[in-house]
Every structure is written in C-alpha cells, then in structure tokens.
Motif scaffolding. Sequence first.
Motif, PDB file in Angstrom:
ATOM      1  N   ASN A  13      48.909  23.850  16.140  1.00  0.00           N
ATOM      2  CA  ASN A  13      48.467  22.712  16.172  1.00  0.00           C
ATOM      3  C   ASN A  13      49.516  21.590  16.718  1.00  0.00           C
ATOM      4  O   ASN A  13      50.473  21.124  16.005  1.00  0.00           O
ATOM      5  CB  ASN A  13      47.900  21.897  15.149  1.00  0.00           C
ATOM      6  N   GLU A  16      46.142  16.498  18.273  1.00  0.00           N
ATOM      7  CA  GLU A  16      44.623  16.807  18.242  1.00  0.00           C
ATOM      8  C   GLU A  16      44.397  18.261  18.695  1.00  0.00           C
ATOM      9  O   GLU A  16      43.206  18.696  18.639  1.00  0.00           O
ATOM     10  CB  GLU A  16      44.050  15.699  18.694  1.00  0.00           C
ATOM     11  N   ARG A  17      45.381  18.946  19.457  1.00  0.00           N
ATOM     12  CA  ARG A  17      44.990  20.078  20.151  1.00  0.00           C
ATOM     13  C   ARG A  17      45.287  21.295  19.666  1.00  0.00           C
ATOM     14  O   ARG A  17      46.474  21.354  18.876  1.00  0.00           O
ATOM     15  CB  ARG A  17      45.552  19.953  21.625  1.00  0.00           C
ATOM     16  N   VAL A  65      46.364  26.492  26.050  1.00  0.00           N
ATOM     17  CA  VAL A  65      45.663  25.279  25.412  1.00  0.00           C
ATOM     18  C   VAL A  65      44.176  25.625  25.213  1.00  0.00           C
ATOM     19  O   VAL A  65      43.622  26.363  25.958  1.00  0.00           O
ATOM     20  CB  VAL A  65      45.637  23.892  25.921  1.00  0.00           C
ATOM     21  N   ASP A  67      40.181  25.109  24.988  1.00  0.00           N
ATOM     22  CA  ASP A  67      39.226  24.298  25.001  1.00  0.00           C
ATOM     23  C   ASP A  67      38.244  24.353  24.214  1.00  0.00           C
ATOM     24  O   ASP A  67      37.263  25.374  24.437  1.00  0.00           O
ATOM     25  CB  ASP A  67      38.898  24.533  26.754  1.00  0.00           C
ATOM     26  N   THR A  85      47.021  19.356  31.396  1.00  0.00           N
ATOM     27  CA  THR A  85      47.000  19.379  29.982  1.00  0.00           C
ATOM     28  C   THR A  85      47.995  18.275  29.142  1.00  0.00           C
ATOM     29  O   THR A  85      47.515  17.609  28.119  1.00  0.00           O
ATOM     30  CB  THR A  85      47.679  20.741  29.335  1.00  0.00           C
TER      31      THR A  85
END
Length: 127
Positions: A13, A16-17, A65, A67, A85
């Motif tokens: 992490n 926030e992603r 990443v 989604d 990204t």
Amino acid sequence: MNFDKFIEPKQINIGERKFTISKIPALKAQVIYIAVAKSVSENGALGMTMLPTATVRDILNYVAVYDESNDYHKVLDTEDSIGNTFNTNVGDMVTVVVRMIHENFGFLTDGNLLALLEAPEGADSVS
C-alpha cells in the motif's frame, strides 16, 4: 509484462492505493542492477531515488496498480500507464521504485553485498 506472469507477487500500500510488485527475472534484473548500483555508489542511499528514467520505466514494468472499481490490476508497462497512475505524484512513484529495489536487490541495502562478494571458504583468493 502480463500480471499473470508476476514472480512472487507481493501487495503493498502506497498512500490510498494498492500496488502489486514482482520479482524481476534475473537477466532483466542484471541490467537494472547495474544502473542502481552505479547510482547508489555515486550518491549513497539517495541514489535509489535518482535513477535514469529508462531504469525507472524498466522497474515499473514489474508493478501493477489495483483498480478497485473494475477489480483489475493495471501493469505499469507503458509511459501512459505510468503517467496516468502517478500524474503529478512523483513521491508515490519514487516510493514504489524504492520498494522494488529493496524487494529485488535487498543485498544492496541490507548489508549482505559484502558477504556475497567474499570468496567461499577454501577458494583461492584473487590477487
């Protein structure tokens, strides 16, 4: 790089992603390692954040990443996917790159490089 071909994928992490990082295949890692080692030897640990753009792209080819809205892992294997990204968030990009360096070249950062370079016991030393 296809997400299904990631080697020992690990989820991390950043902000926030959610990202998934992969081990880099040995032959491809060799080219990246040369650039990383050069930058670290010239700039210390900060060198991990000062890599040539081509090296950063090569590293990010083994990052995806997540989604959440589409339950999909987007591999960062094009300049557009990297730009979309990270957009203006270079800090997150650098964080991902440094995490990849630690994951793939930990011996550079954990003190084990010297142990790797030592001759095995009983081997003739090179003069």
